[in-house]
Motif scaffolding. Structure first.
Motif, mmCIF file in Angstrom:
data_model
loop_
_atom_site.group_PDB
_atom_site.id
_atom_site.type_symbol
_atom_site.label_atom_id
_atom_site.label_comp_id
_atom_site.label_asym_id
_atom_site.label_seq_id
_atom_site.Cartn_x
_atom_site.Cartn_y
_atom_site.Cartn_z
ATOM 1 N N TYR A 160 0.827 -1.201 0.000
ATOM 2 C CA TYR A 160 0.000 0.000 0.000
ATOM 3 C C TYR A 160 0.866 1.258 0.000
ATOM 4 O O TYR A 160 1.968 1.273 0.553
ATOM 5 C CB TYR A 160 -0.896 0.024 1.241
ATOM 6 C CG TYR A 160 -2.001 -1.011 1.189
ATOM 7 C CD1 TYR A 160 -3.214 -0.739 0.562
ATOM 8 C CD2 TYR A 160 -1.810 -2.270 1.759
ATOM 9 C CE1 TYR A 160 -4.223 -1.689 0.510
ATOM 10 C CE2 TYR A 160 -2.816 -3.229 1.712
ATOM 11 C CZ TYR A 160 -4.022 -2.932 1.088
ATOM 12 O OH TYR A 160 -5.012 -3.875 1.035
ATOM 13 N N ASP A 199 -3.225 5.817 -0.378
ATOM 14 C CA ASP A 199 -4.220 4.834 0.071
ATOM 15 C C ASP A 199 -4.708 5.157 1.483
ATOM 16 O O ASP A 199 -5.850 4.866 1.834
ATOM 17 C CB ASP A 199 -3.618 3.417 0.071
ATOM 18 C CG ASP A 199 -3.249 2.946 -1.330
ATOM 19 O OD1 ASP A 199 -3.936 3.345 -2.296
ATOM 20 O OD2 ASP A 199 -2.270 2.171 -1.455
ATOM 21 N N GLY A 248 -5.239 -4.936 4.811
ATOM 22 C CA GLY A 248 -5.755 -6.242 4.401
ATOM 23 C C GLY A 248 -5.047 -6.825 3.190
ATOM 24 O O GLY A 248 -4.314 -6.134 2.477
ATOM 25 N N SER A 308 -6.844 -8.199 0.713
ATOM 26 C CA SER A 308 -7.648 -7.810 -0.454
ATOM 27 C C SER A 308 -8.537 -6.586 -0.202
ATOM 28 O O SER A 308 -9.074 -6.029 -1.149
ATOM 29 C CB SER A 308 -8.507 -8.985 -0.928
ATOM 30 O OG SER A 308 -9.249 -9.494 0.155
ATOM 31 N N THR A 309 -8.703 -6.190 1.053
ATOM 32 C CA THR A 309 -9.415 -4.943 1.344
ATOM 33 C C THR A 309 -8.458 -4.049 2.121
ATOM 34 O O THR A 309 -7.524 -4.553 2.754
ATOM 35 C CB THR A 309 -10.653 -5.198 2.217
ATOM 36 O OG1 THR A 309 -10.255 -5.888 3.404
ATOM 37 C CG2 THR A 309 -11.685 -6.044 1.468
ATOM 38 N N LEU A 310 -8.686 -2.729 2.085
ATOM 39 C CA LEU A 310 -7.724 -1.815 2.715
ATOM 40 C C LEU A 310 -7.479 -2.184 4.175
ATOM 41 O O LEU A 310 -6.331 -2.277 4.607
ATOM 42 C CB LEU A 310 -8.237 -0.369 2.591
ATOM 43 C CG LEU A 310 -7.363 0.724 3.212
ATOM 44 C CD1 LEU A 310 -5.950 0.723 2.636
ATOM 45 C CD2 LEU A 310 -8.004 2.103 3.015
ATOM 46 N N TRP A 311 -8.556 -2.446 4.936
ATOM 47 C CA TRP A 311 -8.405 -2.821 6.332
ATOM 48 C C TRP A 311 -9.064 -4.168 6.573
ATOM 49 O O TRP A 311 -10.084 -4.479 5.968
ATOM 50 C CB TRP A 311 -9.059 -1.772 7.262
ATOM 51 C CG TRP A 311 -8.587 -0.371 7.007
ATOM 52 C CD1 TRP A 311 -9.327 0.661 6.520
ATOM 53 C CD2 TRP A 311 -7.268 0.146 7.195
ATOM 54 N NE1 TRP A 311 -8.560 1.791 6.398
ATOM 55 C CE2 TRP A 311 -7.288 1.501 6.806
ATOM 56 C CE3 TRP A 311 -6.056 -0.402 7.646
ATOM 57 C CZ2 TRP A 311 -6.157 2.320 6.852
ATOM 58 C CZ3 TRP A 311 -4.939 0.412 7.692
ATOM 59 C CH2 TRP A 311 -4.993 1.746 7.300
ATOM 60 N N GLU A 312 -8.495 -4.961 7.461
ATOM 61 C CA GLU A 312 -9.139 -6.208 7.866
ATOM 62 C C GLU A 312 -8.854 -6.447 9.341
ATOM 63 O O GLU A 312 -7.813 -6.049 9.868
ATOM 64 C CB GLU A 312 -8.659 -7.398 7.024
ATOM 65 C CG GLU A 312 -7.216 -7.800 7.263
ATOM 66 C CD GLU A 312 -6.765 -8.978 6.389
ATOM 67 O OE1 GLU A 312 -7.395 -9.255 5.367
ATOM 68 O OE2 GLU A 312 -5.754 -9.601 6.769
#
Ligand SMILES: [Zn+2]
Ligand SMILES: [Zn+2]
Length: 274
Positions: free
Chosen positions: A78, A95, A264, A266-270
């Motif tokens: 990122y 991002d 994440g 595949s997602t910005l946050w996980e």
């Protein structure tokens, strides 16, 4: 082995770090990181050796994007930035960013670094705060609180950064009620912004502190207010990419946290379990 397998706060030779960005990415991937966020100090119009040169900001963005392509499928890279209150650029185009206060600004436009050489902070306390360390702390927290409450950043960087120099200077009593009340009062409104509170191990790696920012009493209150945390290394050297992560995860568990948030795959946050 730690559970976090990510850091959203790393510095490279684009600012004041020691490790070039490609080497940092390779080291993170070799450690089995799921994600890595670069967060060079955003350009500012003073203290130039510390931040990305304004003329190199596009080069920084392009290199991080090329690393994102190179590591796709193995580790998600990122493009972040650590944006000081007095930075001269917008965080748009990144991002995510970390909001930080590293300086006191004087009326004549010069700046005193908060986490720089101890004697600089000491002379600020003597000259501008009447020798009162608690007054310096009050000013620091007011700047950070107002920044976070007005900007709603994704991440609050090293909330109690003033601890770094207080460890050597003993400007105020960190265990005393006046300081604790002041810190809690500054943190409380930040919980309503939805920002992630960073658990930052950087000062442990550099030998200044033995526990992460923020102090445990602040992390405990943050949990009670329903806040979310992110564990970051703030590393300036690839050897410290996940230093003291396992200890920090154990500290969070002891305070009642059952999960934290990271960049994440595949997602910005996980979220992940602790
Ligand atoms: Zn910082
Ligand atoms: Zn940093």
């Amino acid at each position: 082995m730690s559970l976090t397998l990510s850091s959203a706060h790393v510095h490279t030779t684009f600012c004041d770090g020691k490790t070039p960005a490609p080497d940092m990415a390779r080291a993170a991937c070799e450690k089995g990181f799921l994600s890595l966020g670069f967060s060079s100090h955003a350009p500012q119009d003073f203290d130039p050796g510390y931040c990305i040169e304004p003329a190199r900001e596009e080069e920084y963005k392009a290199l991080v994007r090329s690393l994102r392509e190179e590591y796709a499928g193995r580790m998600t890279v990122y493009l972040g930035v650590e944006r000081d209150l007095y930075s001269c650029v917008s965080p748009d185009g990144y991002d995510y960013y970390l909001a930080a206060v590293h300086y006191f600004r004087h009326p004549d436009g010069h700046h005193t670094p908060i986490d720089g050489r101890p004697e600089k902070l000491l002379s600020y306390v003597d000259a501008c705060c009447g020798g009162d360390g608690l007054e310096m702390a009050r000013r620091y927290f007011a700047l950070l609180r107002d920044y976070v409450v007005s900007a709603h950043p994704p991440i609050i960087a090293h909330f109690d950064l003033i601890r770094k120099n207080n460890a050597a200077l003993r400007l105020y009593d960190e265990d005393g009620e006046p300081y604790r009340r002041m810190a809690l009062d500054a943190l409380r409104p930040m919980a309503d912004t939805g920002a992630l509170l960073e658990v930052n191990t950087g000062a442990i790696a550099r030998g200044y502190l033995t526990t992460p920012y923020p102090a445990p009493f602040l992390l405990k209150a943050w949990k009670e207010w329903g806040g979310e945390v992110i564990v970051n290394s703030d590393c300036h050297d690839m050897r410290y990419l996940d230093t003291h992560f396992a200890e920090s995860e154990a500290l969070l568990r002891s305070l009642g946290y059952d999960h934290a948030v990271r960049l994440g795959k595949s997602t910005l946050w996980e979220r992940y379990s602790l």
